[in-house]
Design an enzyme around this catalytic site. Structure first.
Site, short mmCIF file in Angstrom:
data_model
loop_
_atom_site.label_atom_id
_atom_site.label_comp_id
_atom_site.label_asym_id
_atom_site.label_seq_id
_atom_site.Cartn_x
_atom_site.Cartn_y
_atom_site.Cartn_z
CE LYS A 73 -3.89 0.26 0.04
NZ LYS A 73 -4.89 0.15 1.10
CD GLU A 94 -7.28 8.60 2.43
OE1 GLU A 94 -8.25 7.84 2.35
OE2 GLU A 94 -6.16 8.24 2.83
#
Ligand code: ARG
Length: 467
Positions: free
Chosen positions: A283, A290
């Site tokens: 990841k 965000e």
């Protein structure tokens, strides 16, 4: 410890109530401005003869020392104080004794808090504009490197027409330019000095409000003492400007989140602005983008909070107004942090130009250009739209792109068709053709206009900061 206001009271304040009402910890943000306002007030009282010149000098000197020593030096005292006004007056008392009590002549905490907050905000407006300009510069520099690099433009999140990455980044520049304008408006809303309004009605002392206003860098004193102590519009304007700015940054952040997915793959965020997963080694998460998106909701909530606080208040100072400061400080802090983060993200992001270009080719992003080409040859646009719609239907049935259509298929529909389909549909040609003012085809001129405006704004901020 005696209260600033305890003369008529027979009973001590309930302990929980006292803690509930104290604001000193948060007030310390205003340290510099609060003391500066007091220094100018003392000097003014000396000039008009309300204080002797020795008293004015002693108070001024002591306040200057207190300010330089910083809030850390009065940490212990602060534990016992109600607010910053209480704290500064007691710190002054520790240095100069009883004449400290003369500083509050002709003023009230009501005009004092308005003055300190207003001065603090006025200064932060310039700093915030400087930081918005820095992000704008980063966007323009990136835009300049990508003036011709194709990117699909979207409506409804569906591929619409080809544009360039430079054009897209410029769109964010102009959004931020409105934030600059809004911050200038906020600065204007902070241009009149509240001090000298006293509790609500002015005072019988011969204050020189013009002197105070100009010494503190305001344009003039406020016009009506009652309005002054009641007014928190400038705080609401600032929080609103921050909410708009964060809303804009959130939209850019969202594009980073979306475009860095494998599904889009248009952009790779720098590792400095990504995080990994504690379980999934592959990841690369856009956490900070965000978080900017998430924190924008706090900026919006702060505006709602202040408006809800103010809407029910009759004129005159009401203690509810004390709760303007936590949302103001938080929103401004968020604005500063998110701008700096975003500047870093924009500067370091790596664009996948091949993938963006591929998304413009094939498919139907040339449909409007084809309809426009027909309309330019005299076919009514509505009819041209129909015709191209029919072609798209054919393509969809055969699994073709518009480019794959045979010349003959077009000739069948349009016997006098003389256009080279490939050049009409070429995404770069489509971009170049959209030359209207503000269009993607005149991006170079637009970049020039943006650079001029940014240059003016940067020179303006330099001027303001030397003032
Ligand atoms: N701490 C108050 C505020 O931040 C200022 C003092 C208010 N005056 C008063 N009478 N309680 O708004």
């Amino acid at each position: 410890m005696r209260k600033l206001w305890g003369g008529a009271f027979r009973k001590a304040t309930d302990e929980i109530a006292w803690e509930f009402g104290r604001s000193v910890a948060g007030d310390l943000t205003l340290w510099e401005e609060e003391i500066e306002v007091s220094i100018v007030h003392a000097q003014m009282l000396g000039r008009v003869g309300t204080l002797s010149s020795d008293e004015a000098t002693d108070i001024t000197r002591a306040l200057t020392d207190i300010r330089a020593a910083g809030p850390e030096a009065v940490d212990e005292l602060a534990q016992q104080c109600e607010d910053i006004h209480d704290l500064v007056e007691r710190a002054l008392y520790d240095r100069v004794g009883a004449i400290a009590g003369k500083l509050h002549t002709g003023r009230s905490r009501n005009d004092l808090i308005a003055a300190s907050t207003c001065l603090w905000l006025r200064r932060r407006c310039d700093e915030l504009i400087t930081d918005i300009n820095a992000l704008q510069r980063a966007l323009l520099d990136r835009a300049e490197s990508h003036l011709d690099d194709l990117l699909p433009g979207y409506t409804h999140m569906q591929r619409a027409q080809p544009i360039t990455l430079g054009f897209h980044l410029l769109a964010h520049f102009w959004m931020l330019q409105r934030d600059v304008d809004r911050m200038r408006f906020v600065k204007d809303a902070c241009s009149a000095c509240p001090l000298g309004s006293a509790a609500l009605a002015g005072t019988s002392f011969p204050l020189d409000r013009q002197f105070v206003a100009s010494e503190l860098g305001f344009d003039a004193p406020t016009q009506n003492a009652l309005d002054t102590v009641s007014n928190r519009d400038f705080v609401a304007d600032a929080i609103h400007a921050c909410a708009m700015l964060l809303q804009h940054l959130s939209r850019l952040a969202h594009e980073f989140v979306l475009w860095s997915t494998q599904e889009y793959g248009f952009v790779t965020l720098d590792e400095a602005y990504s995080t990994g997963s504690s379980i999934m080694p592959q990841k690369r998460n856009p956490d900070f983008a965000e978080l900017i998106r998430g924190r924008a909701s706090r900026a919006i909530a702060n505006w709602t909070q202040l408006m809800a606080t103010m809407k029910g208040l009759p004129l005159g100072y009401n203690r509810d107004q004390q709760d303007d400061k936590p949302p103001l400080f938080e929103s401004m802090e968020l604005a500063f942090e998110c701008l700096r983060l975003m500047e870093g993200m924009v500067t370091t992001a790596v664009w996948n130009l091949a993938k963006m270009k591929a998304a413009c080719e094939g498919g139907f992003t040339g449909a409007t250009a084809l309809a426009d080409a027909l309309a330019a040859r005299g076919v009514p646009f509505r009819e041209a739209h129909e015709i191209v719609g029919g072609l798209i239907r054919q393509c969809e049935e055969k699994g073709l792109a518009l480019q794959d259509l045979e010349r003959d298929a077009l000739r069948e529909l349009l016997p006098d068709w003389d256009l080279d389909l490939q050049s009409v549909l070429d995404p770069s040609a489509q971009v170049a053709a959209r030359q209207t003012y503000g269009g993607t085809g005149e991006v170079r001129q637009q970049l020039k206009r943006a650079r001029e405006i940014l240059g003016e704004s940067e020179r303006g901020s330099q001027r303001d900061s030397v003032k």
